[in-house]
Scaffold this motif. Structure first.
Motif, PDB file in Angstrom:
ATOM      1  N   TYR A  74       0.854  -1.183   0.000  1.00 33.46           N
ATOM      2  CA  TYR A  74       0.000   0.000   0.000  1.00 33.46           C
ATOM      3  C   TYR A  74       0.892   1.236   0.000  1.00 33.46           C
ATOM      4  O   TYR A  74       1.794   1.362   0.841  1.00 33.46           O
ATOM      5  N   LEU A  75       0.641   2.131  -0.958  1.00 37.14           N
ATOM      6  CA  LEU A  75       1.394   3.374  -1.072  1.00 37.14           C
ATOM      7  C   LEU A  75       0.557   4.527  -0.535  1.00 37.14           C
ATOM      8  O   LEU A  75      -0.566   4.749  -0.997  1.00 37.14           O
ATOM      9  N   LEU A  76       1.085   5.242   0.436  1.00 33.97           N
ATOM     10  CA  LEU A  76       0.409   6.404   1.003  1.00 33.97           C
ATOM     11  C   LEU A  76       1.478   7.437   1.351  1.00 33.97           C
ATOM     12  O   LEU A  76       2.126   7.346   2.398  1.00 33.97           O
ATOM     13  N   ARG A  77       1.689   8.387   0.484  1.00 32.99           N
ATOM     14  CA  ARG A  77       2.715   9.402   0.748  1.00 32.99           C
ATOM     15  C   ARG A  77       2.378  10.168   2.026  1.00 32.99           C
ATOM     16  O   ARG A  77       1.244  10.611   2.198  1.00 32.99           O
ATOM     17  N   HIS A  78       3.374  10.313   2.876  1.00 34.00           N
ATOM     18  CA  HIS A  78       3.133  11.099   4.088  1.00 34.00           C
ATOM     19  C   HIS A  78       3.137  12.591   3.766  1.00 34.00           C
ATOM     20  O   HIS A  78       2.632  13.394   4.533  1.00 34.00           O
ATOM     21  N   GLU A  79       3.705  12.947   2.617  1.00 30.94           N
ATOM     22  CA  GLU A  79       3.765  14.311   2.070  1.00 30.94           C
ATOM     23  C   GLU A  79       4.748  15.215   2.814  1.00 30.94           C
ATOM     24  O   GLU A  79       5.499  15.956   2.206  1.00 30.94           O
ATOM     25  N   THR A  80       4.752  15.190   4.126  1.00 32.08           N
ATOM     26  CA  THR A  80       5.717  15.928   4.933  1.00 32.08           C
ATOM     27  C   THR A  80       5.625  15.429   6.366  1.00 32.08           C
ATOM     28  O   THR A  80       4.539  15.075   6.834  1.00 32.08           O
ATOM     29  N   ALA A  81       6.758  15.381   7.045  1.00 34.35           N
ATOM     30  CA  ALA A  81       6.778  14.943   8.441  1.00 34.35           C
ATOM     31  C   ALA A  81       6.585  16.116   9.401  1.00 34.35           C
ATOM     32  O   ALA A  81       6.668  15.930  10.616  1.00 34.35           O
ATOM     33  N   ASP A  82       6.306  17.291   8.852  1.00 39.22           N
ATOM     34  CA  ASP A  82       6.093  18.480   9.665  1.00 39.22           C
ATOM     35  C   ASP A  82       4.602  18.835   9.624  1.00 39.22           C
ATOM     36  O   ASP A  82       4.050  19.086   8.543  1.00 39.22           O
ATOM     37  N   GLU A  83       3.961  18.869  10.788  1.00 37.99           N
ATOM     38  CA  GLU A  83       2.509  19.058  10.835  1.00 37.99           C
ATOM     39  C   GLU A  83       2.071  20.400  10.249  1.00 37.99           C
ATOM     40  O   GLU A  83       1.085  20.479   9.512  1.00 37.99           O
ATOM     41  N   ALA A  84       2.774  21.478  10.570  1.00 40.53           N
ATOM     42  CA  ALA A  84       2.403  22.794  10.048  1.00 40.53           C
ATOM     43  C   ALA A  84       2.549  22.840   8.525  1.00 40.53           C
ATOM     44  O   ALA A  84       1.710  23.421   7.819  1.00 40.53           O
TER      45      ALA A  84
END
Length: 373
Positions: free
Chosen positions: A167-177
């Protein structure tokens, strides 16, 4: 926290340490990203090539990509198929059309099928399970990958039991803001992280990833991405340059660069030697030789498009996407030629991660953590 020895090291020494131990502190990643020279970028790519060949040789895994729906309920600010983009000509492939794509792909030598689409409410769990079960029955020797966004843990369980391997799910960024800057308020970084955790706990081979040069990205957010991948230990990681799409909020933002993407590919290979690391279509879009350079920087996966020719121009996450008019066989033949030119070879293989090497990486990480303590 970095060790005293890490704080004393220059970028070249830190790259060598990463090559040997596959583990650095967050501040060391920041230092590498902020201070590296062109010579050190080339050093990283050279070390990454060595690392890739040690674990995978010069073979390149291929996945047959099936973009089966461009409907999406979300409005991610960077995405060309976002819900409110009225320019998009929407489509959905039927079960029969998806199976036809798999049939052609199998004939061409693909042993992994990647079903990718927007978060389309039409494709209920029941419909996804029905399609996946049919693919699994017809091609028991193949791996099946889904990339259809955030779902409940119960939905992920159903897909896994039906025969989905990855399953591929990009986290996009590890920074919440930063995540919130890229997404509408109804989407949550915490939920994205929870989904990734659930996928791993269920037993999927999990892929995450991020865009290089996305709006609002900084050295600090990129360092967090690298550190997150180091700690999460995904099986796959898809990164590619951000490319603006003309109908989105970020239409006038600058695209991510080739050099930065290649450097980050190299760092990811050094972080996790057995990582399945694609040279993405976006990389080939910003540079004619982008995918070849990606392979020479540590990538070892390519994802040619198996979608019907008539729908490829409708799945435009970003502008100027390549291979929208080619037949599947033409895409594969073109990639074979390009890989041969750089001394690589397309493999007919499911292309699972080399798990026997993972244990070695974990041992090194434990040793490094013990020293830090």
């Amino acid at each position: 926290m970095p060790t005293h020895k890490e704080t004393e090291k220059g970028v070249s020494e830190l790259l060598q340490l990463l090559f040997e131990k596959h583990h650095l502190s967050l501040s060391s990643y920041e230092k590498i990203l902020r201070e590296r020279t062109k010579e050190e970028e080339e050093l990283a790519r050279s070390l990454a090539r060595e690392c890739t060949e040690k674990h995978y040789g010069r073979g390149v895994y291929t996945r047959g990509l099936i973009e089966f729906t461009n409907f999406c309920k979300n409005n991610c600010h960077y995405c060309g198929i976002q819900r409110d983009n009225g320019e998009v000509e929407r489509y959905r492939l039927s079960k029969e059309e998806i199976l036809s794509c798999c049939e052609e792909g199998y004939r061409l030598g693909f042993r992994t099928f990647v079903m990718q689409g927007g978060e389309d409410p039409y494709f209920t769990d029941e419909r996804i399970v029905d399609i996946v079960s049919a693919i699994r029955k017809a091609y028991p020797d193949c791996a099946i990958t889904l990339s259809i966004g955030e779902k409940s843990g119960e939905s992920y369980e159903k897909y896994f039991k039906a025969g989905v391997n990855r399953y591929l799910l990009r986290h996009e960024t590890a920074d919440e803001a930063h995540y919130q800057y890229l997404h509408p308020k109804e989407l949550s970084w915490k939920k994205r992280m929870r989904c990734l955790k659930e996928l791993k706990e269920i037993g999927f081979q999990v892929g995450c990833g991020f865009m290089v040069g996305s709006p609002g990205q900084t050295v600090k957010t990129l360092a967090k991405d690298l550190y997150f991948i180091q700690e999460f230990q995904p099986d796959m990681c898809g990164i590619g340059p951000f490319i603006p799409q003309h109908a989105t909020k970020f239409a006038k933002e600058k695209a991510g660069s080739l050099g930065e993407t290649l450097f980050l590919l190299a760092l990811l290979r050094l972080i996790k030697p057995n990582l399945l690391l694609p040279a993405t279509t976006a990389l080939g879009t910003i540079d004619e030789h982008g995918r070849e350079l990606g392979i020479l920087s540590g990538a070892n996966v390519l994802m040619p498009n198996l979608s019907p020719k008539e729908v490829r121009k409708k799945y435009l996450l970003y502008d100027n996407k390549i291979c929208t008019g080619d037949e599947s066989a033409q895409c594969k033949a073109d990639l074979e030629k390009k890989m041969k030119a750089i001394g690589a070879e397309l493999l007919v293989d499911r292309g699972d991660a080399r798990k026997e090497k993972e244990s070695e990486s974990k041992r090194n990480r434990r040793t490094c953590c013990q020293r830090e303590k």
